[in-house]
Scaffold this active site. Structure first.
Site, PDB file in Angstrom:
ATOM      1  CB  SER A  47      32.972 -16.924  35.609  1.00  0.00           C
ATOM      2  OG  SER A  47      32.044 -16.109  34.916  1.00  0.00           O
ATOM      3  CG  HIS A  48      33.989 -13.059  32.603  1.00  0.00           C
ATOM      4  ND1 HIS A  48      33.072 -14.078  32.578  1.00  0.00           N
ATOM      5  CD2 HIS A  48      34.669 -13.143  31.421  1.00  0.00           C
ATOM      6  CE1 HIS A  48      33.166 -14.729  31.428  1.00  0.00           C
ATOM      7  NE2 HIS A  48      34.111 -14.185  30.709  1.00  0.00           N
ATOM      8  CB  SER A 122      36.872  -9.223  27.190  1.00  0.00           C
ATOM      9  OG  SER A 122      36.038  -8.167  27.587  1.00  0.00           O
ATOM     10  CG  PHE A 179      23.678 -17.218  25.672  1.00  0.00           C
ATOM     11  CD1 PHE A 179      23.967 -17.954  24.545  1.00  0.00           C
ATOM     12  CD2 PHE A 179      22.566 -16.374  25.636  1.00  0.00           C
ATOM     13  CE1 PHE A 179      23.180 -17.864  23.409  1.00  0.00           C
ATOM     14  CE2 PHE A 179      21.782 -16.263  24.492  1.00  0.00           C
ATOM     15  CZ  PHE A 179      22.092 -17.018  23.380  1.00  0.00           C
ATOM     16  CB  ALA A 180      28.766 -20.581  26.741  1.00  0.00           C
ATOM     17  CD  GLU A 188      27.481 -24.202  34.524  1.00  0.00           C
ATOM     18  OE1 GLU A 188      26.441 -24.543  35.098  1.00  0.00           O
ATOM     19  OE2 GLU A 188      27.489 -23.654  33.392  1.00  0.00           O
ATOM     20  CG  HIS A 229      19.122 -29.139  14.613  1.00  0.00           C
ATOM     21  ND1 HIS A 229      18.080 -29.590  15.404  1.00  0.00           N
ATOM     22  CD2 HIS A 229      18.550 -28.340  13.679  1.00  0.00           C
ATOM     23  CE1 HIS A 229      16.939 -29.101  14.950  1.00  0.00           C
ATOM     24  NE2 HIS A 229      17.191 -28.337  13.911  1.00  0.00           N
ATOM     25  NE  ARG A 310      25.881  -9.324  33.238  1.00  0.00           N
ATOM     26  CZ  ARG A 310      25.877  -8.128  32.691  1.00  0.00           C
ATOM     27  NH1 ARG A 310      26.519  -7.132  33.259  1.00  0.00           N
ATOM     28  NH2 ARG A 310      25.222  -7.911  31.568  1.00  0.00           N
TER      29      ARG A 310
END
Lengths: 345, 345
Positions: A47-48, A122, A179-180, A188, A229, A310
């Site tokens: 993805s990058h 990035s 991470f997001a 996705e 939350h 990775r």
């Protein structure tokens, strides 16, 4: 068609530099962008990886990024170092500031790098790994596009706002997470839409704020933050620290700025670097050795440390080269030969 | 027995100071501890209110805290300010360092406060609110006791490691979150155990690492982090930054140090303060006004901002006083009269 022969990391770097040079980037930016993209491909973080080239070229073709921008360092001798990307891609701005950031952090214990006015694509792990190599702990964060509703809400206000952390280790790869802060990546949901399969519960709500497993309804509605939350609060913090605090765009303004047409977002970024040697000095303990006690214990009970996939892919790529598909090689050829004219409609 | 008349915040402060003075704390520490405990009670955050007094007294009775410790400030003029609590409670150490921290952050944009060698029981929101009142954004974190297994693991290594963030707002209470990085608080599992009800799925695993809803099996096994591998990564970061990096105990060592006998943990703490005025200066934007755009939009779509329940309780307490039960008043009376001798076996 058989797969092409694997390409070495330096050779792929030269190919990617060549593509971006052909498309008008100056040498500094072409090299910096290629570093990030090739690192993504090398780590099998597709993805990058090369996938990003087309997005970068589209934003170039749209005239939304300055190809010849030269990042400008501002350093008033404080704990905050700023780099104005002058509308260029983020990687050259990061490379312009990272050494000064590391130097300042080692000098006074803690420093921040502010990147302003950049086109961002990035991988944040790239930044925190660079600092871990210099013996520093670091946090990196930025807004993105407002696709995520706050917990309890129904309308997108937050970005998928990534958060990355790096911690130096001795004799092995650093501890790195990236991470997001959304439950899932937007890509996705796109994949589910294309394959016609429902998305898992908890990923998104529809336009009315009702939980949905329909990918179309999700894309028209809002994605949800991870961790309910708590994750929503962390994502809000990222908007405040890496958007409002810098006086740069938050995710909603970034989306409004480009009109949501799928181009890379324009915003800032914040990197904090902390020097364990300074922080631990009075204790007499070795902070990296202390950290190892925890990290080896986590791995020792079979829990996976982040980024291990990775690192494993990286080891293989450094040894054997990177296996690209024929389609990927063809695209590289086309981009290198025809530049922006090679973009498909 | 009818409830006693409400007690004003200043009057309750005096009562709590009196209890801790009776138990041997010096005036500085008694006042600082009372500030945190009364703030908890005032905000109806009972887990950090009067309930904490007995725990503090037990650690005093066990000789595990220095009642007459005078926190010592170390400031080498860098971005890192340290306070050695010398084995006393954390709040006096925080009060000793907070003004210098804020001053340094405003001077150079960013600074850290390291608290060493303390008995910790403070609510982290108390710290970040104090900094938000000074116009600063801040992050506060610390380890605790190792009761939480990493995601994918089975054995406790991580604490419930709280993370708090504060952001200044104009004319209203700051944006503040403060939460454990475990799914649930240990006290919540205790409540289920006492009432004989199962805990929700996802809170804990048993000794073998198998998910469990049995509170006894959970307490003998391990709690789980919030947000799966993402929350686990954040909790690990807190161990590294607020434990290993400072050369202070991580949660496992903190647990081993006291033997897990329910006393307050001994460890350090890390507070980062960031000055939005410095970070935003080059942008020409007002960072607090920018932040409001997001925060009012979140509240405007009916999503609750964190800490609003506390702020509402605070407003009521400041206006009407704090309503204690007869049992709470009786306990205050006993502690004030007999000090540590009033501790039940």
């Amino acid at each position: 068609m058989p797969d092409p022969a694997p390409i070495s990391v330096p050779d792929l770097h030269q190919r990617v530099v060549s593509v971006f040079s052909r498309c008008g980037l100056n040498a500094q930016s072409a090299n910096a962008v290629a570093h990030v993209i090739v690192a993504g491909e090398r780590d099998n973080c597709k993805s990058h990886g090369l996938y990003r080239i087309e997005g970068c070229l589209r934003v170039l073709a749209a005239g939304k990024v300055m190809p010849d921008a030269v990042p400008e360092l501002h350093d008033a001798g404080k704990a905050v170092i700023e780099v104005d990307a002058h509308g260029g891609f983020a990687p050259a701005a990061f490379e312009t500031g990272v050494d000064r950031l590391a130097e300042r952090a080692k000098e006074i214990g803690l420093a921040a790098l502010v990147i302003r006015n950049c086109l961002h694509f990035s991988a944040l792990w790239h930044d925190v790994e660079a600092l871990a190599e210099k013996g520093l702990a670091s946090l990196s964060m930025c807004p993105s596009y407002a696709f995520v509703a706050p917990a309890g809400g129904s309308t997108p206000l937050l970005g998928t706002n990534p958060l990355a952390f790096g911690w130096p280790r001795s004799g092995t790869n650093p501890y790195v997470f990236d991470f997001a802060t959304s439950v899932a990546a937007r890509g996705e949901i796109e994949l589910h839409r294309r394959s016609g399969t429902p998305i898992p519960e908890g990923w998104a709500v529809d336009r009315d704020g009702t939980p949905t497993t329909d990918p179309d309804a999700a894309l028209a509605g809002a994605m949800l933050p991870f961790g309910a939350h708590k994750g929503s609060a962390i994502s809000t913090m990222i908007e405040l620290l890496a958007g409002a605090m810098l006086g740069e765009f938050m995710s909603l303004e970034a989306l409004e700025f480009t009109g949501g047409n799928g181009l890379l977002p324009h915003h800032g970024a914040l990197v904090l670097a902390l020097d364990p040697a300074t922080f631990s000095a009075r204790s007499g303990r070795d902070p990296v050795a202390e950290g190892e006690k925890l990290l080896t214990a986590i791995a020792g009970q079979g829990a996976r440390l982040p980024s291990q996939r990775r690192f494993k892919a990286r080891d293989a790529a450094m040894k054997n080269g990177i296996q690209l598909t024929s389609a990927e090689m063809d695209q590289l050829d086309r981009f290198e030969k025809d530049g922006l004219a090679a973009l498909s409609e």
